[in-house]
Motif scaffolding. Structure first.
Motif, PDB file in Angstrom:
ATOM      1  N   VAL A 198       0.819  -1.371   0.000  1.00  0.00           N
ATOM      2  CA  VAL A 198      -0.080  -0.049   0.159  1.00  0.00           C
ATOM      3  C   VAL A 198       0.784   1.011   0.069  1.00  0.00           C
ATOM      4  O   VAL A 198       0.550   2.250  -0.673  1.00  0.00           O
ATOM      5  N   ALA A 199       1.890   1.105   0.931  1.00  0.00           N
ATOM      6  CA  ALA A 199       2.623   2.408   0.927  1.00  0.00           C
ATOM      7  C   ALA A 199       3.506   2.720  -0.382  1.00  0.00           C
ATOM      8  O   ALA A 199       3.642   3.717  -0.780  1.00  0.00           O
ATOM      9  N   ALA A 200       4.012   1.510  -0.948  1.00  0.00           N
ATOM     10  CA  ALA A 200       4.764   1.546  -2.267  1.00  0.00           C
ATOM     11  C   ALA A 200       3.871   2.349  -3.274  1.00  0.00           C
ATOM     12  O   ALA A 200       4.361   2.895  -4.199  1.00  0.00           O
ATOM     13  N   ARG A 201       2.569   1.835  -3.259  1.00  0.00           N
ATOM     14  CA  ARG A 201       1.725   2.715  -4.409  1.00  0.00           C
ATOM     15  C   ARG A 201       1.516   3.977  -4.058  1.00  0.00           C
ATOM     16  O   ARG A 201       1.316   4.907  -5.187  1.00  0.00           O
ATOM     17  N   ILE A 202       1.505   4.510  -3.106  1.00  0.00           N
ATOM     18  CA  ILE A 202       1.128   5.856  -2.533  1.00  0.00           C
ATOM     19  C   ILE A 202       2.277   6.750  -3.136  1.00  0.00           C
ATOM     20  O   ILE A 202       2.191   7.826  -3.855  1.00  0.00           O
ATOM     21  N   GLY A 203       3.712   6.326  -2.535  1.00  0.00           N
ATOM     22  CA  GLY A 203       4.567   6.894  -3.039  1.00  0.00           C
ATOM     23  C   GLY A 203       5.863   6.445  -2.414  1.00  0.00           C
ATOM     24  O   GLY A 203       5.855   5.784  -1.355  1.00  0.00           O
ATOM     25  N   MET A 261       7.426   3.130   5.713  1.00  0.00           N
ATOM     26  CA  MET A 261       6.787   1.793   6.276  1.00  0.00           C
ATOM     27  C   MET A 261       8.044   0.929   6.459  1.00  0.00           C
ATOM     28  O   MET A 261       7.857   0.228   7.490  1.00  0.00           O
ATOM     29  N   ARG A 262       9.055   0.992   5.739  1.00  0.00           N
ATOM     30  CA  ARG A 262      10.190  -0.111   5.902  1.00  0.00           C
ATOM     31  C   ARG A 262      10.819   0.363   7.178  1.00  0.00           C
ATOM     32  O   ARG A 262      11.357  -0.615   7.678  1.00  0.00           O
ATOM     33  N   ALA A 263      10.863   1.633   7.406  1.00  0.00           N
ATOM     34  CA  ALA A 263      11.591   1.890   8.650  1.00  0.00           C
ATOM     35  C   ALA A 263      10.537   1.629   9.830  1.00  0.00           C
ATOM     36  O   ALA A 263      11.109   1.026  10.857  1.00  0.00           O
ATOM     37  N   PHE A 264       9.469   1.534   9.705  1.00  0.00           N
ATOM     38  CA  PHE A 264       8.481   1.022  10.680  1.00  0.00           C
ATOM     39  C   PHE A 264       8.660  -0.542  10.942  1.00  0.00           C
ATOM     40  O   PHE A 264       8.654  -1.307  12.032  1.00  0.00           O
ATOM     41  N   MET A 265       8.739  -1.252   9.731  1.00  0.00           N
ATOM     42  CA  MET A 265       9.190  -2.704  10.098  1.00  0.00           C
ATOM     43  C   MET A 265      10.472  -2.977  10.831  1.00  0.00           C
ATOM     44  O   MET A 265      10.462  -3.748  11.713  1.00  0.00           O
ATOM     45  N   GLY A 266      11.415  -1.948  10.578  1.00  0.00           N
ATOM     46  CA  GLY A 266      12.756  -2.015  11.225  1.00  0.00           C
ATOM     47  C   GLY A 266      12.461  -1.915  12.795  1.00  0.00           C
ATOM     48  O   GLY A 266      13.346  -2.447  13.443  1.00  0.00           O
TER      49      GLY A 266
END
Length: 390
Positions: free
Chosen positions: A66-71, A78-83
């Motif tokens: 979802v985040a990738a499609r937004i921009g 979101m990748r930082a959140f995963m981290g």
């Protein structure tokens, strides 16, 4: 992500620098919770900390497409959140192992637990190309992110932070565990000045940085190397990436058995840790230097596998050493050293993209080899297996 990034970069028209930025953004969040995760685990126990982390990173994984499609900025966040979620995992695991495992079984148990990460990589790299081809790249994130909720239900029911909390543990098992290790009481105050004054602690920190620079480059960039240099397609890249991780799982457990056997035969813990970590540094350094000389894809894959197989001996070297030098602060010590390791991941992953735009893969590997050699020198000069923190 290391597999999904290939079709994603085509769809969104990302260059190597952007790919490196995306790969490194995970480490921005991962860096933030290393020390905090260690403090939480040492104070409150590993069970709630690890449980929280898995749920957090699972949600972030599901939301990644979802985040990738937004921009791009949203994807980086979101990748930082995963981290952030994954950052508490290793300190929490180290804390629990320090409470559950006697010193005579330390290397084997740590290698066995950590080899789960390697087998997870094997599964992810093998399954991801199939999911991508059949259902598209977003399916990778939806599938693996959803697994966290299943794990969490089992974790709540079966896991305990220490042997004292487990009602199903037999009395003789509890005596064996508690009798084979030192104080298990929760930490109330972290003696930062004392911890940071010890040379063996800094040996851990510096060596972890040098080790992770090479490890994370291989973790995040190997599929791209196979695709660009060896001309493997997406499926081949994923399948051939399985071999080094499978090798790591096998060699980590082999190294753990060797290390505990050497300790049981009377060799000092210090000598064992230095031997195992020297293999963990010099083995990868040697095999990376051979990559520029190989002439076939099969030999390149073999070099990668041997590099990461010897890297796995680090599980019985620096990764076991936190519990040697300060068992009560094992979570905090892992958080400190892994913070340095994460910085290596941030800079190394991003720097690789920068180097590749201006240089070659040989340049990438040369930097890793130099750091492996520095790590070997620091480790053998300053590391110890003796307890320096009570």
């Amino acid at each position: 992500m290391s597999i999904a990034i290939l079709p994603m970069s085509k769809e969104f028209n990302w260059n190597s620098t952007t790919v490196g930025l995306i790969q490194s953004s995970f480490f921005w969040g991962y860096l933030l919770t290393q020390i905090v995760g260690g403090i939480w685990a040492d104070k409150f126990g590993g069970k709630p900390v690890l449980g929280f982390g898995v749920i957090w990173w699972s949600v972030a994984t599901v939301l990644t497409p979802v985040a990738a499609r937004i921009g791009l900025p949203f994807l980086l966040i979101m990748r930082a959140f995963m981290g952030i979620g994954e950052g508490v995992a290793m300190p929490a695991m180290n804390n629990m192992l320090s409470k559950w495992i006697p010193v005579s079984e330390r290397s084997r148990s740590l290698a066995f637990v950590y080899s789960g990460m390697y087998l997870g990589s094997v599964t992810g790299l093998a399954v991801s190309p199939i999911l991508i081809q059949k259902f598209g790249w977003p399916s990778v994130f939806y599938s693996f992110g959803s697994l966290g909720s299943i794990w969490f239900a089992l974790w709540l029911k079966k896991a305990y932070s220490s042997p004292k909390e487990d009602p199903e543990l037999r009395a003789e098992e509890k005596r064996h565990i508690l009798g084979g290790s030192i104080s298990k009481e929760a930490v109330s105050v972290i003696p930062w000045k004392l911890i940071l004054s010890k040379a063996p602690v800094w040996a851990l920190i510096i060596s972890h940085f040098c080790h992770n620079w090479g490890t994370f480059i291989l973790l995040t960039w190997m599929p791209t190397y196979y695709n660009q240099v060896l001309k493997f397609n997406l499926t081949e890249s994923g399948l051939f990436c399985v071999l080094p991780w499978l090798t790591m799982a096998v060699f980590a457990n082999m190294g753990g058995w060797i290390a505990d056997t050497l300790v049981s035969k009377g060799l000092s813990i210090t000598a064992v840790r230095k031997i195992m970590q020297s293999i963990g540094f010099l083995g990868p350094a040697f095999f990376l230097t051979q990559l520029s000389h190989v002439r076939t894809p099969a030999m390149a894959v073999l070099c990668m596998a041997c590099s990461q197989g010897s890297d796995a001996f680090s599980q019985s070297g620096l990764y076991s050493n936190h519990q040697d030098i300060g068992p009560r602060y094992a979570g905090v010590l892992l958080g400190l050293s892994n913070t340095a390791g994460v910085l290596a991941g941030v800079f190394g992953t991003a720097a690789t993209g920068y180097i590749l735009q201006r240089g070659s893969w040989d340049d990438v590997f040369k930097v890793a080899v130099v750091l492996y050699i520095i790590g070997t020198l620091v480790w053998n000069l300053f590391a110890t297996g003796e307890r320096v923190l009570e």
